[in-house]
Design a protein around this motif. Structure first.
Motif, mmCIF file in Angstrom:
data_model
loop_
_atom_site.group_PDB
_atom_site.id
_atom_site.type_symbol
_atom_site.label_atom_id
_atom_site.label_comp_id
_atom_site.label_asym_id
_atom_site.label_seq_id
_atom_site.Cartn_x
_atom_site.Cartn_y
_atom_site.Cartn_z
ATOM 1 N N ALA A 239 0.825 -1.208 0.000
ATOM 2 C CA ALA A 239 0.000 0.000 0.000
ATOM 3 C C ALA A 239 0.860 1.258 0.000
ATOM 4 N N ARG A 240 2.007 1.198 0.645
ATOM 5 C CA ARG A 240 2.889 2.369 0.655
ATOM 6 C C ARG A 240 3.478 2.628 -0.726
ATOM 7 N N ARG A 241 3.651 1.592 -1.490
ATOM 8 C CA ARG A 241 4.240 1.737 -2.829
ATOM 9 C C ARG A 241 3.175 1.990 -3.892
ATOM 10 N N LEU A 242 2.030 1.311 -3.771
ATOM 11 C CA LEU A 242 0.993 1.352 -4.804
ATOM 12 C C LEU A 242 -0.173 2.269 -4.448
ATOM 13 N N GLY A 243 -0.290 2.660 -3.173
ATOM 14 C CA GLY A 243 -1.453 3.398 -2.712
ATOM 15 C C GLY A 243 -2.456 2.454 -2.071
ATOM 16 N N VAL A 244 -3.367 2.996 -1.266
ATOM 17 C CA VAL A 244 -4.326 2.144 -0.563
ATOM 18 C C VAL A 244 -5.337 1.524 -1.520
ATOM 19 N N GLU A 245 -5.562 2.154 -2.659
ATOM 20 C CA GLU A 245 -6.460 1.572 -3.662
ATOM 21 C C GLU A 245 -5.654 0.605 -4.522
ATOM 22 N N SER A 246 -5.353 -0.510 -3.926
ATOM 23 C CA SER A 246 -4.563 -1.557 -4.579
ATOM 24 C C SER A 246 -4.949 -2.884 -3.960
ATOM 25 N N GLY A 247 -4.400 -3.969 -4.497
ATOM 26 C CA GLY A 247 -4.758 -5.294 -4.021
ATOM 27 C C GLY A 247 -4.138 -5.630 -2.682
ATOM 28 N N ARG A 248 -4.490 -6.804 -2.189
ATOM 29 C CA ARG A 248 -3.992 -7.277 -0.897
ATOM 30 C C ARG A 248 -3.479 -8.704 -1.028
ATOM 31 N N ILE A 249 -2.434 -8.998 -0.297
ATOM 32 C CA ILE A 249 -1.943 -10.362 -0.142
ATOM 33 C C ILE A 249 -2.923 -11.104 0.774
ATOM 34 N N PHE A 250 -3.213 -12.348 0.452
ATOM 35 C CA PHE A 250 -4.007 -13.187 1.352
ATOM 36 C C PHE A 250 -3.089 -14.246 1.928
ATOM 37 N N THR A 251 -2.982 -14.276 3.241
ATOM 38 C CA THR A 251 -2.147 -15.257 3.944
ATOM 39 C C THR A 251 -3.071 -16.179 4.723
ATOM 40 N N GLY A 252 -2.957 -17.472 4.453
ATOM 41 C CA GLY A 252 -3.926 -18.391 5.036
ATOM 42 C C GLY A 252 -3.321 -19.714 5.479
ATOM 43 N N ILE A 253 -4.153 -20.477 6.169
ATOM 44 C CA ILE A 253 -3.776 -21.825 6.602
ATOM 45 C C ILE A 253 -4.991 -22.736 6.451
ATOM 46 N N LEU A 254 -4.728 -23.941 6.002
ATOM 47 C CA LEU A 254 -5.752 -24.969 5.789
ATOM 48 C C LEU A 254 -5.257 -26.265 6.407
ATOM 49 N N MET A 255 -6.006 -26.793 7.371
ATOM 50 C CA MET A 255 -5.661 -28.079 7.978
ATOM 51 C C MET A 255 -6.495 -29.164 7.312
#
Length: 256
Positions: A239-255
């Motif tokens: 967001a600091r590089r692209l601006g807040v109107e940008s995508g997001r990383i999704f970090t997840g876990i699946l058991m």
């Protein structure tokens, strides 16, 4: 498309990258977050792609609407019997999810903030935390471990933890007021902050690692990815590089 982390074979722990989806511009291309201004059609298509890669139904992927607070939400099996409106309400203002249900993927969204994956093999429970600077100051990762201990009997010394991609100390420049908040929250500033040029910089990775150690997580069981989202903004959203109107990383876990 996905960056996988080293967890036991029955666990899939990962974060998304910017590659492999259909979003465009600063959302390009693999964004599944519906709260950052991306097209609903692109988000839906990317989510479907991710669920296909993980081998889970789309409704079994749980993503909260984060607000830089410290609320931890437990996801039990009965969550999926609730109406869409109720589920959305329960995920509003939530910055950490935990579960002991197999076959569902819980995760958080970041774009410079710090995602933290926590796995309790003894009780087959997991948690994912969104720790921006506000959440870090408020010690959200400590609150998450306390919630896991209460819900599942989790013991910190049995945990495996991954601190995922986020902004590094070199790139996380802050004002004096933010520095003061960390100092007033009793962080060891000599260990987590540096003056670079005329500005303070803070190491959010280390702030959260020290909290984990303070609760009894073994140092050898904490993995810090070391991926700076600001520096590697072509591969990870920043967001600091692209601006807040940008995508997001999704970090997840699946058991499984």
């Amino acid at each position: 498309m996905l960056n996988y982390f080293d967890f036991p074979d029955n666990v899939v722990a990962f974060c998304t990258t910017r590659h492999g989806g259909c979003s465009v511009g600063n959302y390009g291309s693999f964004n599944i977050n519906p709260y950052c201004g991306d097209s609903a059609e692109a988000v839906a298509a990317n989510k479907k792609e991710l669920c296909g890669l993980l081998g889970v139904d789309e409704e079994r992927l749980v993503l909260p609407h984060q607000t830089h607070q410290t609320q931890v939400r437990q996801i039990a099996e009965d969550f999926f019997s609730l109406s869409d409106a109720t589920r959305t309400m329960l995920l509003e203002g939530v910055d950490a999810l935990m579960t002991n249900v197999k076959g569902i993927c819980i995760g958080v969204s970041t774009a410079d903030c710090i995602p933290i994956i926590i796995y309790d093999a003894e009780h087959e429970a997991s948690c994912v935390v969104h720790a921006g600077w506000r959440g870090t100051v408020a010690r959200i990762v400590e609150k998450a471990l306390q919630a896991m201990a209460l819900a599942y009997g989790t013991s910190a010394d049995a945990l495996k933890v991954c601190i995922g991609p986020g902004i590094s100390l070199d790139k996380f420049e802050v004002g004096d007021e933010v520095y003061r908040q960390f100092a007033e929250a009793a962080f060891p500033m000599q260990s987590v902050a540096s003056m670079i040029g005329e500005k303070w910089h803070i190491d959010l990775w280390e702030c959260n690692r020290l909290q984990l150690l303070g609760l009894g997580v073994l140092p050898e069981n904490i993995f810090v990815s070391g991926i700076c989202t600001y520096t590697q903004h072509t591969d990870y959203f920043s967001a600091r590089r692209l601006g807040v109107e940008s995508g997001r990383i999704f970090t997840g876990i699946l058991m499984r």
